[in-house]
Design an enzyme around this catalytic site. Structure first.
Site, short mmCIF file in Angstrom:
data_model
loop_
_atom_site.label_atom_id
_atom_site.label_comp_id
_atom_site.label_asym_id
_atom_site.label_seq_id
_atom_site.Cartn_x
_atom_site.Cartn_y
_atom_site.Cartn_z
N LYS A 1 0.83 -1.21 0.00
CA LYS A 1 0.00 0.00 0.00
C LYS A 1 0.87 1.26 0.00
CE LYS A 1 -2.12 -1.15 3.82
NZ LYS A 1 -1.46 -2.45 4.02
N ASP B 1 -1.70 7.75 3.93
CA ASP B 1 -1.32 6.39 4.32
C ASP B 1 -1.96 6.08 5.67
OD1 ASP B 1 -0.12 3.94 4.21
OD2 ASP B 1 1.95 4.68 4.33
N GLU B 2 -2.15 4.80 5.96
CA GLU B 2 -2.70 4.36 7.26
C GLU B 2 -4.03 5.07 7.57
OE1 GLU B 2 -1.10 2.00 8.91
OE2 GLU B 2 1.03 2.18 8.40
N GLN C 1 -5.63 -3.26 10.84
CA GLN C 1 -4.53 -2.63 11.57
C GLN C 1 -4.99 -1.35 12.26
OE1 GLN C 1 -0.48 -2.84 9.72
NE2 GLN C 1 -1.61 -3.46 7.91
P1 ATP Z 1 1.71 -2.12 5.99
O1 ATP Z 1 0.27 -2.53 6.00
O2 ATP Z 1 2.48 -2.88 7.01
O3 ATP Z 1 1.88 -0.66 6.05
P2 ATP Z 1 2.08 -1.99 3.14
O4 ATP Z 1 0.86 -2.58 2.54
O5 ATP Z 1 2.17 -0.53 3.17
O6 ATP Z 1 2.31 -2.63 4.59
P3 ATP Z 1 4.64 -1.84 1.86
O7 ATP Z 1 5.41 -1.41 3.03
O8 ATP Z 1 4.32 -0.87 0.82
O9 ATP Z 1 3.31 -2.59 2.36
O10 ATP Z 1 5.35 -3.08 1.17
C1 ATP Z 1 5.84 -4.18 1.91
C2 ATP Z 1 7.13 -4.68 1.32
O11 ATP Z 1 6.88 -5.29 0.06
C3 ATP Z 1 8.12 -3.58 1.05
O12 ATP Z 1 9.40 -4.06 1.33
C4 ATP Z 1 7.94 -3.30 -0.44
O13 ATP Z 1 9.10 -2.78 -1.01
C5 ATP Z 1 7.63 -4.69 -0.97
N1 ATP Z 1 6.80 -4.69 -2.19
C6 ATP Z 1 5.59 -4.11 -2.35
N2 ATP Z 1 5.11 -4.32 -3.58
C7 ATP Z 1 6.02 -5.05 -4.24
C8 ATP Z 1 6.11 -5.59 -5.58
N3 ATP Z 1 5.15 -5.43 -6.47
N4 ATP Z 1 7.22 -6.27 -5.88
C9 ATP Z 1 8.21 -6.46 -4.98
N5 ATP Z 1 8.19 -5.99 -3.73
C10 ATP Z 1 7.11 -5.29 -3.35
MG MG Z 2 2.35 0.82 4.78
#
Ligand code: ATP
Ligand code: MG
Length: 676
Positions: free
Chosen positions: A29, A215-216, A246
């Site tokens: 995200k 975000d969040e 979350q």
């Molecule tokens: P949270 O809910 O904990 O905030 P999030 O949904 O924001 O998590 P991110 O932090 O954006 O997730 O991504 C999690 C991890 O996955 C990061 O290390 C990011 O670089 C990696 N990532 C996200 N999308 C991809 C993708 N398409 N290919 C490879 N790595 C990815």
């Molecule tokens: Mg995040």
């Protein structure tokens, strides 16, 4: 678009109108937000018309780091990347007049507010003994403010804390106003009010931003949503990302309804779901899914599949008592670093790959000691940090008065630090004089020599004011802050007070001050912001005192502060009833203003679990030693129902090889016994 799956790419490409990305942990995200900003810039949108809001200062800073390779250094610095609070500061700094504060205002951090509330309660004759929970008052008032409830229209609940808070609330607002102060809640609430009332300013701020991203979003409150609605009202270019699983700030008034009802609030919103988890190895994700599936709260069903495949099982570790738990973690960290048995594949790990997460900051205190003894370097998020230490707050107060002599709270704080004869009697005299003549506290102080205070006290006070003035003048002519501060502290006797203390505590204080000076040195060398801006950043804890992410240190963080972050190896400690879920949330005698119950604790546990990339430890102790006895502790209910194939359980024995220090202590103890 490289590094994005089709669903992520769709979210990045959709740039007009409202959009909600609702997806589980680690699904990318936050990555969608960074890539979407890059895409917009790529399409020619001016960076300064893009606002992206993160939940913590750290997350906002990290976002900027991630933007640099995507859009270049210059554009990355033109973007508005901030938290709601730091956005509010910028807004109010620009619109101070609309605030009604004649061109200046001070920001009260939580410590300042608690102090002020305590003072008001004393004035009202409300007793506040040690068992009185000041935070219960703070949080109630905060909830009211954030819901735009003024003193006249707060809901009546007949509990002690509610009654007191209701009585103090109007006085608190008045006192803030008379001190030209805003608290953290005002940083969001006041901009909303200003935009509602002032058409010109509304137009101005609406015209400034073409795209807003948040975000969040699950942890935003009513006031924050109101702020966003004000800004995007015309174009509706709003993109929010979040995860209802979350949502962990209900106790502070966050409203998960903001995300669940997004499509109602913003008609025609596009909704994107992400279903791949790119963070965690399969066993960790399986545990996470099992944990959250047991939630009783209505939630959006989400399927998260691991992109990274299998890995070591989650380690659920039982230890005899909390001391053994701490020692186990320290030992394990040493072993991981050596690439010993604990480390999968025998790969040596770095300290910075490792995080210890906990429910409450008191748990961290115990760990800090052990880590020091074990020689493990660490950094800490969301606890008593540098800027909460007394000596550091004192120095900041000195500078706040240099910056603005009318900052009454800070002036009162430093007036008798070190002691200058300003006890309650002298203070009363000063204040009474001010009231009689319609003068501020500072203006009254300047007439000290005509007041009925001891000659010595008057002279001390005048000396302090003149030292402050000297510092002010020096800064105006461009002298470096570090040097000016050093001189000020010497002249005012602060430095000798600190150096008199030859105990360990004194030593720690000097270390903290040295850290602070480093912040000033950086400020001096960069010269990018004003002193007022630096002080605002410090109030908001945007300054960490240490910017260096490259150092090899483990991270200590509360679960709340760990949101959005990721670590290769995570120790989630204290998985026992009473800690996680926390006593406060299961105890009927609540002091929390907005009781949130066990499910919010479950989500907090889920947040902790999903921070781990490769290896996760869930540790607990079966007992807690206190005054020679061991009281039993029971495993957290969140450890129930985890999938057998994804976890391995074991007990870490109390015995282990003793370190040389411990051998020496042990020998001393035996010798002492023999001597008796
Ligand atoms: P949270 O809910 O904990 O905030 P999030 O949904 O924001 O998590 P991110 O932090 O954006 O997730 O991504 C999690 C991890 O996955 C990061 O290390 C990011 O670089 C990696 N990532 C996200 N999308 C991809 C993708 N398409 N290919 C490879 N790595 C990815
Ligand atoms: Mg995040």
């Amino acid at each position: 678009m490289s590094g994005l799956n089709p669903a992520q790419a769709a979210a990045v490409e959709h740039t007009d109108g409202p959009m909600l990305v609702l997806a589980g942990a680690g699904s990318g995200k936050t990555r969608v937000i960074t890539h979407r900003i890059a895409r917009l810039v790529d399409r020619g949108v001016r960076p300064s018309s893009i606002l992206a809001v993160s939940f913590t200062n750290k997350a906002a800073a990290e976002m900027r780091e991630r933007m640099i390779p995507l859009v270049g250094h210059e554009d990355a610095h033109r973007l508005w990347l901030s938290t709601f609070h730091s956005f509010g500061v910028r807004f109010l700094q620009e619109e101070t007049r609309a605030l009604g504060y004649e061109g200046r205002f001070v920001i009260f951090d939580q410590g300042d507010c608690v102090g002020l509330l305590r003072e008001l309660m004393r004035e009202e004759g409300i007793p506040t003994d040690r068992s009185f929970d000041m935070m219960a008052i703070v949080s109630r008032i905060s909830l009211w403010k954030n819901a735009f409830q003024m003193p006249g229209n707060v809901r009546e609940i007949d509990y002690e804390y509610d009654n007191i808070a209701r009585a103090i609330y109007p006085l608190y607002l008045e006192r803030l106003e008379s001190m030209h102060a805003v608290d953290f809640d005002d940083l969001v609430v006041r901009p909303v009010q200003i935009m509602r009332e002032r058409e010109d300013l509304r137009k101005k701020w609406r015209a400034r931003f073409r795209h807003v991203m948040i975000d969040e979003f699950q942890d935003t409150n009513i006031a924050q949503l109101a702020l966003v609605k004000q800004i995007v009202d015309e174009h509706q270019n709003i993109c929010v990302v979040g995860d209802d699983d979350q949502s962990i700030y209900g106790w502070r008034g966050a409203d998960v309804g903001n995300i669940l009802d997004f499509e109602k609030t913003f008609r025609g919103a596009k909704v994107v779901k992400l279903e791949m988890n790119y963070r965690s190895r399969a066993p960790i994700l399986e545990v996470a899914n099992a944990v959250i599936a047991q939630s009783k709260t209505k939630r959006h069903e989400k399927q998260l599949r691991p992109a990274r495949g299998s890995g070591p099982k989650v380690r659920v570790v039982n230890t005899p008592d909390t001391t053994a738990e701490i020692k186990f973690v320290a030992r394990e960290i040493h072993d991981l670093r050596k690439g010993g048995d604990a480390s999968p594949g025998g790969v040596p790990r770095k300290y910075k790959d490792i995080a210890i997460l906990y429910r409450s900051n008191t748990q961290a205190k115990l760990f800090e000691e052990e880590l020091r003894v074990a020689g493990i370097p660490y950094r800490m998020f969301g606890g008593t940090q540098l800027f909460d230490r007394k000596e550091v707050k004192d120095i900041i107060a000195y500078l706040r008065v240099v910056n603005d002599p009318e900052d009454e709270l800070s002036l009162r704080r430093i007036l008798n630090t070190p002691a200058r004869g300003f006890g309650s009697k002298a203070l009363k005299t000063v204040r009474a004089y001010g009231l009689r003549h319609g003068l501020s506290f500072y203006q009254s102080l300047r007439r000290l020599q005509t007041l009925d205070v001891p000659v010595r006290t008057a002279r001390n006070g005048m000396d302090l004011l003149s030292a402050l003035q000297t510092a002010r003048d020096a800064l105006e002519t461009g002298a470096p802050l570090e040097e000016v501060t050093q001189r000020l502290l010497e002249e005012t006797g602060f430095t000798s007070m600190i150096f008199e203390d030859q105990t360990k505590v004194g030593e720690r204080r000097r270390e903290n001050i040295e850290f602070l000076m480093r912040t000033f040195r950086r400020f001096d060398s960069e010269r990018k912001i004003s002193l007022a801006q630096l002080l605002a950043r410090i109030s908001l804890r945007e300054e960490t005192g240490e910017e260096d992410d490259s150092r090899d240190e483990i991270t200590l963080s509360s679960l709340h502060s760990s949101k959005g972050l990721e670590f290769n190896i995570v120790f989630l400690i204290g998985c026992v009833e009473g800690k996680l879920p926390h006593q406060r949330t299961v105890d009927p005698k609540l002091t929390d203003a907005a009781p949130t119950g066990v499910d919010e604790e479950r989500r907090l546990f889920y947040v902790g679990v999903t921070r781990a990339r490769d290896l996760l430890y869930l540790t607990r102790a079966s007992g807690k030693k206190s005054r020679g006895r061991t009281a039993p502790l029971f495993p957290s209910r969140f450890l129930e129902g985890l999938p057998d194939e994804s976890v391995e359980m074991y007990t870490a024995s109390a015995e282990k090889e003793m370190s040389p220090d411990e051998v020496a202590n042990f020998a001393d103890m035996i010798l002492a016994k023999l001597r008796k």
